[in-house]
Design an enzyme around this catalytic site. Structure first.
Site, PDB file in Angstrom:
ATOM      1  N   LYS A 148       0.856  -1.195   0.000  1.00 13.09           N
ATOM      2  CA  LYS A 148       0.000   0.000   0.000  1.00 13.09           C
ATOM      3  C   LYS A 148       0.881   1.229   0.000  1.00 13.09           C
ATOM      4  O   LYS A 148       2.067   1.194   0.359  1.00 13.09           O
ATOM      5  CB  LYS A 148      -0.944   0.002   1.214  1.00 13.09           C
ATOM      6  CG  LYS A 148      -0.256   0.004   2.584  1.00 13.09           C
ATOM      7  CD  LYS A 148       0.224   1.352   3.082  1.00 13.09           C
ATOM      8  CE  LYS A 148       0.900   1.276   4.445  1.00 13.09           C
ATOM      9  NZ  LYS A 148       1.625   2.536   4.804  1.00 13.09           N
TER      10      LYS A 148
ATOM     11  N   GLY B 228       3.804  -1.442   4.060  1.00 13.49           N
ATOM     12  CA  GLY B 228       2.885  -2.359   4.718  1.00 13.49           C
ATOM     13  C   GLY B 228       3.061  -3.818   4.364  1.00 13.49           C
ATOM     14  O   GLY B 228       2.126  -4.606   4.536  1.00 13.49           O
ATOM     15  N   GLY B 229       4.236  -4.206   3.905  1.00 13.24           N
ATOM     16  CA  GLY B 229       4.434  -5.585   3.458  1.00 13.24           C
ATOM     17  C   GLY B 229       4.177  -6.617   4.540  1.00 13.24           C
ATOM     18  O   GLY B 229       3.460  -7.598   4.317  1.00 13.24           O
TER      19      GLY B 229
ATOM     20  N   ASP C 144      -2.166  -1.193  10.862  1.00  9.65           N
ATOM     21  CA  ASP C 144      -2.669  -1.080   9.492  1.00  9.65           C
ATOM     22  C   ASP C 144      -3.062  -2.428   8.890  1.00  9.65           C
ATOM     23  O   ASP C 144      -3.398  -2.496   7.706  1.00  9.65           O
ATOM     24  CB  ASP C 144      -1.643  -0.388   8.589  1.00  9.65           C
ATOM     25  CG  ASP C 144      -0.311  -1.131   8.527  1.00  9.65           C
ATOM     26  OD1 ASP C 144      -0.127  -2.102   9.279  1.00  9.65           O
ATOM     27  OD2 ASP C 144       0.556  -0.724   7.726  1.00  9.65           O
TER      28      ASP C 144
END
Length: 279
Positions: free
Chosen positions: A8, A103-104, A139
């Protein structure tokens, strides 16, 4: 069964208030991009001599890690506490760079919840999967549906973004991630939290040409001060023709959005991880 956890970017990121629990309230628009890891699970034979019920192997980027502390394993453990799950082998192939603000790791954990739900027919439901994912990280809940979302709270309160998907259809994105480690904790210490003059959700509904002047990531000021090479990357993205460029999350990846496919990204940033795709 295999799935592809996506990365993201943050379209704007404002730190709006300090919380009594030590976290901060934020406002941001999460936007999924087609840079993905690959995650596969298989049944583990009863005869396989494993000391753990979720035997994870990580390959690709950032393979030097404690696999049993990975969010993929934590997601399995979270669901196994409430559901009867079989022992499994899991293989995570990393393409999304770590410590990038993309955001991996959060995506891997959330997609593991989705994968377990589908493979073993747990019928958890979206809202409940988001609740589980929020326990993994601020997240993570976003990645259960991975649709453009306006996020508040710690990043776990999600609403439709109502705009950026249509705005960005057909545009191109370039990601540039240098070999720089950003201290998120230090960046937070240097930010004075405040409500923005204009909410990022409203800004992304505007024409993209206005984003350069209006859409802000509050982390950029302290992070660019500590790492001026990141500010230089942002400037170079504009030099390549980006209509909007910013740091994602607390960095250290930066992205540019282009009307046409950008040229010379790899040659402009030869020592960085780069990724280009159409949105």
């Amino acid at each position: 069964m295999i799935t592809f956890p996506c990365a993201k970017i943050n379209l704007g990121l404002n730190i709006v208030a300090e919380r009594p629990d030590g976290y901060h309230d934020i406002e941001t628009v999460f936007y999924p991009i087609p840079l993905t890891d690959a995650l596969e699970i298989k049944y583990m034979s009863d005869e396989f001599p494993s000391d753990v019920p979720c035997d994870l192997k990580v390959t690709g980027h950032a393979v030097d890690c404690d696999e049993q502390k990975n969010l993929v394993v934590k997601a399995y453990q979270l669901l196994a506490a409430d559901y009867e799950l079989p022992r499994i082998h899991a293989h995570l192939f990393k393409r999304i760079p770590m410590q990038a603000g993309l955001g991996g790791g959060s995506s891997d954990g959330a997609f593991m919840i989705r994968l377990l739900d589908e493979r073993f027919r747990l019928n958890i439901g979206i809202a409940e999967m988001e609740r589980y994912a929020a326990k993994l990280g601020s997240d993570c809940a976003f990645f259960i549906e991975a649709e453009p979302s306006f996020a508040t709270g710690r990043g776990e309160i999600l609403e439709p973004a109502d705009g950026p998907k249509g705005n960005l259809d057909g545009y191109y994105i370039a990601i540039v991630k240098p070999d720089v480690a950003v201290s998120t904790a230090q960046a937070y210490k240097e930010i004075v939290s405040r409500k923005p003059f204009k909410c990022c959700r409203d800004i992304v509904r505007q024409p993209i040409a206005t984003w350069k002047d209006d859409l802000v990531n509050d982390f950029e000021k302290p992070v660019f001060k500590a790492h001026p090479e990141l500010a230089a990357i942002k400037d170079k993205l504009y030099g390549l023709g980006a209509v909007y460029a910013a740091m994602s999350g607390s960095g250290s990846a930066l992205f540019g959005i282009f009307r046409d496919e950008p040229k010379d990204v790899k040659t402009t940033f030869p020592k960085c991880f780069t990724f280009t795709a159409q949105l």
